[in-house]
Design an enzyme around this catalytic site. Structure first.
Site, PDB file in Angstrom:
ATOM      1  N   LYS A  22      28.108  38.896  48.939  1.00 47.95           N
ATOM      2  CA  LYS A  22      29.287  38.380  49.498  1.00 47.95           C
ATOM      3  C   LYS A  22      30.367  39.481  49.728  1.00 47.95           C
ATOM      4  CE  LYS A  22      32.825  37.752  46.370  1.00 47.95           C
ATOM      5  NZ  LYS A  22      34.028  38.154  46.751  1.00 47.95           N
ATOM      6  N   ARG A 122      47.402  43.148  43.332  1.00 49.51           N
ATOM      7  CA  ARG A 122      46.604  43.325  44.549  1.00 49.51           C
ATOM      8  C   ARG A 122      47.319  43.749  45.740  1.00 49.51           C
ATOM      9  NH1 ARG A 122      41.629  40.629  43.670  1.00 49.51           N
ATOM     10  NH2 ARG A 122      40.957  41.947  45.216  1.00 49.51           N
ATOM     11  N   ASP A 307      33.552  44.374  38.536  1.00 50.92           N
ATOM     12  CA  ASP A 307      33.108  42.916  38.821  1.00 50.92           C
ATOM     13  C   ASP A 307      31.932  42.588  37.901  1.00 50.92           C
ATOM     14  OD1 ASP A 307      33.434  43.104  42.417  1.00 50.92           O
ATOM     15  OD2 ASP A 307      34.983  42.761  40.901  1.00 50.92           O
TER      16      ASP A 307
HETATM   17  C1  EPZ Z   1      37.107  44.805  46.418  1.00 50.33           C
HETATM   18  O1  EPZ Z   1      38.592  44.266  46.409  1.00 50.33           O
HETATM   19  C2  EPZ Z   1      36.198  43.549  46.083  1.00 50.33           C
HETATM   20  N1  EPZ Z   1      36.347  42.428  47.115  1.00 50.33           N
HETATM   21  C3  EPZ Z   1      36.455  43.205  44.530  1.00 50.33           C
HETATM   22  O2  EPZ Z   1      35.528  42.121  44.297  1.00 50.33           O
HETATM   23  C4  EPZ Z   1      36.467  44.327  43.601  1.00 50.33           C
HETATM   24  O3  EPZ Z   1      36.848  43.918  42.394  1.00 50.33           O
HETATM   25  C5  EPZ Z   1      37.254  45.572  44.170  1.00 50.33           C
HETATM   26  O4  EPZ Z   1      36.942  45.714  45.365  1.00 50.33           O
HETATM   27  C6  EPZ Z   1      37.006  46.469  43.139  1.00 50.33           C
HETATM   28  O5  EPZ Z   1      35.490  47.101  43.279  1.00 50.33           O
HETATM   29  C7  EPZ Z   1      35.735  42.685  48.240  1.00 50.33           C
HETATM   30  O6  EPZ Z   1      35.104  43.494  48.530  1.00 50.33           O
HETATM   31  C8  EPZ Z   1      36.116  41.365  49.201  1.00 50.33           C
HETATM   32  P1  EPZ Z   1      40.611  47.673  45.684  1.00 50.33           P
HETATM   33  P2  EPZ Z   1      39.740  45.036  46.646  1.00 50.33           P
HETATM   34  O7  EPZ Z   1      41.472  47.702  46.795  1.00 50.33           O
HETATM   35  O8  EPZ Z   1      39.310  46.036  47.815  1.00 50.33           O
HETATM   36  C9  EPZ Z   1      44.624  49.015  44.285  1.00 50.33           C
HETATM   37  C10 EPZ Z   1      35.023  40.020  43.525  1.00 50.33           C
HETATM   38  O9  EPZ Z   1      34.973  39.606  42.208  1.00 50.33           O
HETATM   39  N2  EPZ Z   1      45.125  48.873  45.384  1.00 50.33           N
HETATM   40  O10 EPZ Z   1      39.522  48.588  45.727  1.00 50.33           O
HETATM   41  O11 EPZ Z   1      40.976  44.316  47.030  1.00 50.33           O
HETATM   42  C11 EPZ Z   1      44.171  47.507  43.355  1.00 50.33           C
HETATM   43  O12 EPZ Z   1      45.522  46.960  42.988  1.00 50.33           O
HETATM   44  C12 EPZ Z   1      36.386  40.784  44.013  1.00 50.33           C
HETATM   45  O13 EPZ Z   1      34.113  39.846  44.316  1.00 50.33           O
HETATM   46  C13 EPZ Z   1      46.580  49.415  45.745  1.00 50.33           C
HETATM   47  O14 EPZ Z   1      47.101  50.066  44.863  1.00 50.33           O
HETATM   48  O15 EPZ Z   1      39.996  46.169  45.633  1.00 50.33           O
HETATM   49  C14 EPZ Z   1      43.420  47.884  42.423  1.00 50.33           C
HETATM   50  O16 EPZ Z   1      44.123  48.261  41.239  1.00 50.33           O
HETATM   51  C15 EPZ Z   1      37.158  40.849  42.949  1.00 50.33           C
HETATM   52  N3  EPZ Z   1      46.833  49.284  46.889  1.00 50.33           N
HETATM   53  C16 EPZ Z   1      42.682  49.210  43.022  1.00 50.33           C
HETATM   54  O17 EPZ Z   1      43.602  49.761  44.080  1.00 50.33           O
HETATM   55  C17 EPZ Z   1      46.186  49.160  47.960  1.00 50.33           C
HETATM   56  O18 EPZ Z   1      46.436  48.940  49.243  1.00 50.33           O
HETATM   57  C18 EPZ Z   1      41.325  48.862  43.672  1.00 50.33           C
HETATM   58  O19 EPZ Z   1      41.456  47.732  44.264  1.00 50.33           O
HETATM   59  C19 EPZ Z   1      44.795  48.583  47.703  1.00 50.33           C
HETATM   60  C20 EPZ Z   1      44.271  48.390  46.476  1.00 50.33           C
END
Ligand code: EPZ
Length: 420
Positions: A22, A122, A307
């Site tokens: 996914k 997020r 995850d």
């Molecule tokens: C991706 O989400 C995945 N989703 C998530 O999977 C996964 O849990 C996550 O990466 C971490 O591995 C997809 O790939 C579609 P991040 P993403 O940006 O990219 C902070 C599932 O269950 N952050 O890596 O949204 C954020 O708050 C889903 O399949 C900022 O502060 O996650 C978090 O604490 C859930 N500013 C950390 O970074 C930003 O601009 C990591 O989030 C972006 C993120």
């Protein structure tokens, strides 16, 4: 509302086929916006999130649909709308991945702010910082992000403050059409970023370093179409391995992603189960023994993925001994804890840490899913619990697990989808 009814206490035995990933499919579908040529992606799972992303692409004017059981074709040669609407983005945050491609190709884009979700606020500040570094003017107004630039994006150094997965993907896709070279520093290293970079290079981009924390991109004036096969879903594979361990079963994962699961496999071996890898197969055997509880600290790749945190927690609830599970990525990813307690688990959590004391037995109850991975954790709880468990709000589960009740039934689970 659909629910899953599980009569637990049965060890899982047999082979589980793993579907396409996914979290690779969503950025790769967004990347089809970078060209007017047709793009074909195979091994795509029929998941709610995939259907939502196809709907987003269609809302922009692209021809985007399944053309086979697991084949998707997209042609974005008639994009007539550069605004991704709130009603679609709110249902799936990953819709925000159209931001980079649309800006790069059309020099303008308007995307609804994705908002928070159950597991955290997020934010998307890093996505916007990356596009601003490429020369875009960013405006936030009435719940929408507007990004625009006169002429092409300009290659630049993009220094991410956080190694964000989709933030890196948005920056990477935008940089492929920029004028000049870009370097993304502190890039996320997840395999789904490597998969995206490989697809972009198949489309004529010039990306090097994906999978490390420094990615170099030489911008091109245009990209062309490609045909690509989706990588297997490492989180689905990890989920089934953990389910096999928790039920004291013996299962084999067919899917070829063992090299993406080094940390979870090592952690499973710490529980005392036997895990062997043979080509594309991962074989887990508990020999009918109760696993040992293991401490978990989630991390960015190649650490234990956030995850899989909820699934490991379910395993710890029925393992020997105590455990501490520390969630370092998201600020509210323990909503499955009270639901596991309803099954009889001895478990508690504060904001970042959950602790368990293993019990020999869980007991079926009515429980409720709150987010995608919490729902798979609760299914594991139901598979282990004696008696009947009904998991409500399984629409969360359908976002990320294809045919889950069929796959579980095939390895001995007593599980049905009911519609009350
Ligand atoms: C991706 O989400 C995945 N989703 C998530 O999977 C996964 O849990 C996550 O990466 C971490 O591995 C997809 O790939 C579609 P991040 P993403 O940006 O990219 C902070 C599932 O269950 N952050 O890596 O949204 C954020 O708050 C889903 O399949 C900022 O502060 O996650 C978090 O604490 C859930 N500013 C950390 O970074 C930003 O601009 C990591 O989030 C972006 C993120």
């Amino acid at each position: 509302m659909e629910k899953l009814r599980i009569r637990g206490g049965r060890p899982l035995h047999g082979h589980v086929p793993i579907s396409g990933a996914k979290n690779a499919s969503l950025p790769m579908l967004a990347a089809t916006l970078l060209t007017s040529d047709p793009v074909q992606i195979s091994n795509v799972p029929r998941l709610r999130d995939v259907h939502t992303m196809l709907a987003v692409l269609q809302s922009l004017g692209a021809d985007a649909s399944f053309c086979g059981e697991a084949e998707v074709s997209v042609q974005a040669d008639n994009i007539n709308n550069l605004k991704a609407p709130y009603d679609l983005v709110k249902t799936m945050r990953a819709s925000f991945l159209v931001l980079g491609p649309l800006l790069a190709r059309f020099q303008f884009v308007e995307v609804s702010l994705p908002g928070g979700c159950a597991i955290g606020t997020r934010p998307i500040d890093q996505h916007l910082k990356a596009l601003a570094a490429l020369g875009a003017t960013i405006e936030l107004k009435e719940g929408y992000v507007t990004a625009e630039i006169d002429g092409r994006l300009r290659g630049s150094l993009i220094d991410m403050d956080i190694a964000t997965v989709t933030g890196t993907q948005n920056a990477l896709m935008a940089a492929t059409l920029a004028d000049g070279d870009s370097t993304i520093v502190n890039a996320a290293r997840e395999p789904e970023i490597v998969a995206l970079a490989n697809m972009l290079n198949d489309m004529g981009a010039d990306v090097e370093g994906a999978g490390t924390d420094v990615i170099h991109v030489r911008g091109k004036e245009a990209l062309h179409g490609c045909t690509v096969t989706l990588m297997p879903d490492r989180i689905e594979a990890g989920t089934f391995l953990i389910a096999g361990a928790a039920t004291r079963g013996c299962i084999t994962i067919n899917g070829g992603c063992h090299d993406l699961l080094d940390a979870p496999i090592a952690k499973l071996r710490q529980t005392g189960v036997e895990v062997t890898v043979d080509g594309d197969y991962i074989h887990l055997d508990t020999h009918g023994e109760q696993p040992r509880a293991v401490d978990i600290r989630t991390a960015t790749y190649p650490g234990i993925p956030t995850d899989l945190q909820a699934q490991f927690l379910a395993l710890n609830c029925v393992a020997k001994g105590t455990s501490r599970v520390i969630e370092t990525i998201f600020e509210n990813r323990f909503m499955h804890v009270p639901e596991l307690a309803r099954l009889g688990a001895t478990i508690e959590s504060d904001g970042t840490t959950a602790t368990t004391v293993g019990v020999p037995q869980l007991y079926g109850a009515n429980i409720m899913a709150t987010d995608l991975r919490a729902s798979s954790c609760l299914v594991i709880g139901g598979l282990v619990a004696s008696g009947e468990t009904v998991v409500d709000r399984v629409y969360h589960l359908d976002r990320g697990y294809e045919h889950i009740e069929e796959k579980l039934t095939a390895v001995g689970a007593d599980i049905q989808r009911i519609d009350e």
